[in-house]
Design an enzyme around this catalytic site. Structure first.
Site, PDB file in Angstrom:
ATOM      1  N   ASN A 258       0.814  -1.275   0.045  1.00 14.21           N
ATOM      2  CA  ASN A 258       0.108  -0.003   0.152  1.00 14.21           C
ATOM      3  C   ASN A 258       0.870   1.460   0.149  1.00 14.21           C
ATOM      4  O   ASN A 258       1.816   1.384   0.530  1.00 14.21           O
ATOM      5  CB  ASN A 258      -0.821  -0.097   1.206  1.00 14.21           C
ATOM      6  N   ILE A 259       0.254   2.264  -0.486  1.00 14.14           N
ATOM      7  CA  ILE A 259       1.016   3.636  -0.629  1.00 14.14           C
ATOM      8  C   ILE A 259       1.509   4.258   0.717  1.00 14.14           C
ATOM      9  O   ILE A 259       2.554   4.791   0.751  1.00 14.14           O
ATOM     10  CB  ILE A 259       0.158   4.644  -1.666  1.00 14.14           C
ATOM     11  N   LYS A 260       0.865   3.937   1.619  1.00 14.04           N
ATOM     12  CA  LYS A 260       1.245   4.315   2.880  1.00 14.04           C
ATOM     13  C   LYS A 260       2.568   3.991   3.432  1.00 14.04           C
ATOM     14  O   LYS A 260       3.172   4.484   4.314  1.00 14.04           O
ATOM     15  CB  LYS A 260       0.027   4.367   3.958  1.00 14.04           C
ATOM     16  N   GLY A 261       2.846   2.575   3.122  1.00 12.35           N
ATOM     17  CA  GLY A 261       3.892   2.031   3.531  1.00 12.35           C
ATOM     18  C   GLY A 261       4.055   1.548   5.115  1.00 12.35           C
ATOM     19  O   GLY A 261       3.096   1.474   5.649  1.00 12.35           O
TER      20      GLY A 261
END
Length: 253
Positions: free
Chosen positions: A125-128
């Site tokens: 996911n982009i939030k990492g």
């Protein structure tokens, strides 16, 4: 570094360690005595029970503290060292665009009955995770996150449909070695479904996998606890993009 060291508890070299375990016994003096007996057979002596708690009908959880006589030889420790450089986001995108000349396709999932998506989400996911953006953040990486409890045949078919370069599988549930059985079944399914040399790069992650066991499990790479998205992205470039760059340079020469 000293050639031989001992565990540290209250003072240097005292050999003190703390272990936890569960015994199939109801709580009480007899259970604590059994815990101390086990500790003695493990080489922890003298030992004391610093915590005990019933955790169900006929089971008790223990924390035992005590001294061991065993020595550690750091020079004989074998570890799996990272064999690739950590790249920045820009370096990752540039390498993929320049040498792969298309997006790198990654399909991820938790397979079997595993419903713990925290690990796979942290990587994809982009939030990492740990201040690093996940693989979705990289414009040259296409991420397909199938989520939890994905059946192996469904994972294989989706990887085929997406023309996946890599398949990332997270396994947190480890009771009765479920992570081992699931991984070997997944590997076998991919190798049966794809022609030789066309199998997507198989990457597995989870807190209980042993480093260096990728070969025996039939996968290309294992990542353990604490792995960051940047490490995984850098590895994918190392494994899937760098060889193409080397091949192009060889042809040019």
């Amino acid at each position: 570094m000293p050639k031989v060291i001992r565990p540290y508890g209250d003072q240097t070299g005292d050999g003190m360690v703390q272990v936890s375990f569960t015994l199939p016994m109801p709580g009480g003096k007899r259970a604590e005595g059994a815990a101390l007996q086990l500790a003695g057979k493990m080489g922890i002596e003298p030992a004391i029970v610093v915590h005990s708690k019933p955790i169900g009908d006929g089971f008790t959880f223990f924390v035992v503290y005590g001294s061991v006589k065993h020595l550690v030889e750091p020079g004989l420790v074998e570890v799996v060292e990272r064999e690739f450089p950590l790249l920045s986001g820009k370096e990752i995108n540039t390498a993929i665009k320049r040498h792969l000349r298309r997006k790198l396709v990654v399909v991820g999932a938790c397979i079997g009955t595993d419903a713990h998506t925290v690990g796979i989400d942290a990587i994809l996911n982009i939030k990492g995770f740990a201040g690093e953006k996940g693989l979705e953040y990289h414009r040259e990486i296409k991420v397909v996150n199938l989520g939890a409890q994905v059946l192996v045949p469904d994972l294989v078919e989706r990887a085929r449909a997406e023309k996946a370069d890599a398949v990332l599988v997270s396994q947190v549930v480890t009771q009765r070695d479920a992570h081992i059985h699931n991984t070997t079944a997944m590997s076998a399914a991919f190798r049966e479904a794809f022609p030789a040399g066309k199998v997507p790069h198989l990457v597995v992650g989870g807190p209980r996998f042993e480093e260096g066991s990728a070969g025996s499990l039939g996968v290309d790479r294992i990542f353990g606890r604490g792995t960051t998205p940047g490490e995984v992205a850098s590895y994918l470039v190392h494994a899937l993009v760098a060889p193409r760059a080397t091949a192009h340079q060889t042809k040019g020469a």
